[in-house]
Write a protein that holds these residues in place. Sequence first.
Motif, PDB file in Angstrom:
ATOM      1  N   LEU A   1       0.777  -1.307  -0.018  1.00 20.52           N
ATOM      2  CA  LEU A   1       0.091  -0.086   0.018  1.00 20.52           C
ATOM      3  C   LEU A   1       0.723   1.204  -0.045  1.00 20.52           C
ATOM      4  CD1 LEU A   1      -2.632  -0.861   2.816  1.00 20.52           C
ATOM      5  CD2 LEU A   1      -2.834  -1.175   0.259  1.00 20.52           C
ATOM      6  N   SER A   2       0.392   2.310  -0.857  1.00 21.04           N
ATOM      7  CA  SER A   2       1.171   3.455  -0.864  1.00 21.04           C
ATOM      8  C   SER A   2       0.003   4.626  -1.023  1.00 21.04           C
ATOM      9  CB  SER A   2       2.198   3.502  -1.917  1.00 21.04           C
ATOM     10  OG  SER A   2       1.546   3.373  -3.201  1.00 21.04           O
ATOM     11  N   ASP A   3       0.829   5.921  -1.010  1.00 23.23           N
ATOM     12  CA  ASP A   3      -0.135   7.024  -1.031  1.00 23.23           C
ATOM     13  C   ASP A   3      -1.261   7.022  -0.289  1.00 23.23           C
ATOM     14  OD1 ASP A   3       1.480   7.897  -3.073  1.00 23.23           O
ATOM     15  OD2 ASP A   3       0.619   7.165  -4.907  1.00 23.23           O
TER      16      ASP A   3
ATOM     17  N   GLY B   1      -1.831  11.159   4.612  1.00 28.09           N
ATOM     18  CA  GLY B   1      -0.392  11.818   4.893  1.00 28.09           C
ATOM     19  C   GLY B   1       0.736  11.290   4.265  1.00 28.09           C
ATOM     20  N   GLY B   2       0.451  10.403   3.084  1.00 29.94           N
ATOM     21  CA  GLY B   2       1.678   9.722   2.638  1.00 29.94           C
ATOM     22  C   GLY B   2       2.141   8.712   3.160  1.00 29.94           C
ATOM     23  N   LEU B   3       1.418   7.828   3.806  1.00 33.94           N
ATOM     24  CA  LEU B   3       1.752   6.752   4.428  1.00 33.94           C
ATOM     25  C   LEU B   3       1.869   5.636   3.295  1.00 33.94           C
ATOM     26  CD1 LEU B   3      -0.564   6.752   7.430  1.00 33.94           C
ATOM     27  CD2 LEU B   3       1.812   7.034   7.317  1.00 33.94           C
TER      28      LEU B   3
ATOM     29  N   ASN C   1      -8.138   4.051   6.856  1.00 37.74           N
ATOM     30  CA  ASN C   1      -9.237   3.635   6.040  1.00 37.74           C
ATOM     31  C   ASN C   1      -8.753   3.865   4.890  1.00 37.74           C
ATOM     32  OD1 ASN C   1     -10.914   2.653   7.857  1.00 37.74           O
ATOM     33  ND2 ASN C   1     -12.357   4.360   8.072  1.00 37.74           N
ATOM     34  N   GLY C   2      -8.031   5.064   4.570  1.00 39.33           N
ATOM     35  CA  GLY C   2      -7.302   5.148   3.143  1.00 39.33           C
ATOM     36  C   GLY C   2      -8.046   6.688   2.818  1.00 39.33           C
TER      37      GLY C   2
END
Length: 331
Positions: A221-223, A226-228, A259-260
């Motif tokens: 998972l990216s983006d 908060g840029g996690l 959650n995204g």
Amino acid sequence: MHRLLTLMALVAGTLLPAAGAFGIPANAAPNDPSGIGIRLVDAPVELRDNPRALVYVIDHVSPGTTIERRIEVSNNTGAPTDIAVYPGAAVIKDGSFVGLEADTPNELTTWTSVSAPRLTLAEAQKEVVDVTIAVPSDAAPGEQYAVLWAQTAAGEAEGITQVSRVGIRVYLSVGEGGEPAADFDLESLTAKRTDAGLPTVTAVVRNTGGRALDLRGTLTLSDGPGGLSAGPFPVRLGTTLGLGQTAPIAVELDEQLPNGPWAAELSVTSGLLTKTEQASITFPVSGAGETVPLSDDGVPGWWWLGGGLVVLAAFGLGVRFVRTRRLHSHR
């Protein structure tokens, strides 16, 4: 007599073509160190780079072919043990490779024989057993499944016999010409939360090739918020797909994951075949979120729809521009 199956483990192994084999390391097929063990002794040279060839029986032969292989049976029970060695039928059902009860036969098991159906091994003793598969000349084309079992049976107690067995999976494809190509599609991604709040991603996989598949992979998972970024997280092991079958694979994530939205990249492998899919997902507060369809080449279906609309709009603007130019030229 009722039988209680107290231990069943499909430990990896591989059947080989008639020529060109290499030895498999002893730790390629780990067994229960406190029980009986079984492993393949060698594997095809042409499959040395295929990780499945170290753990499963994978072969393709023409009708009328006879192949001979070796397996090693070991005793680590702490006492002398009588061990039965035999082939048993297997099926692929609901995403799992399942060895059927006892010595249930199928066509493949009738073609298979072992040099030592009964062994008596002292503690820590090992013995190599020859396996012969004689495919008849009139064998129908297709792929069949079996298990080479090593089995012990404990004494009866109240009419119950406790059986322990470990085995080597057999995937045998029969047909003229070269081996059928393996292939699969990742059809969709769904973000979910379990009843306990654990975030999970499931992907629907369809076997579109000519061989069974044993799936493994990772999700990254990216983006995120908060840029996690997070991962890679391993795909839950154990999913096997027969020809034409469809089943979900699952990836369990950290319960603290936001959650995204997230940019998800799922990479799934069977043998030497790897496919990667990308999609935007958001985990729901509970239950299942939106199912994201995926295209055959790893691009989300919504991307193709949006891209198609952009192309259509561009085409319309181009036609309008040409007509305007012609009108001005005429004037």
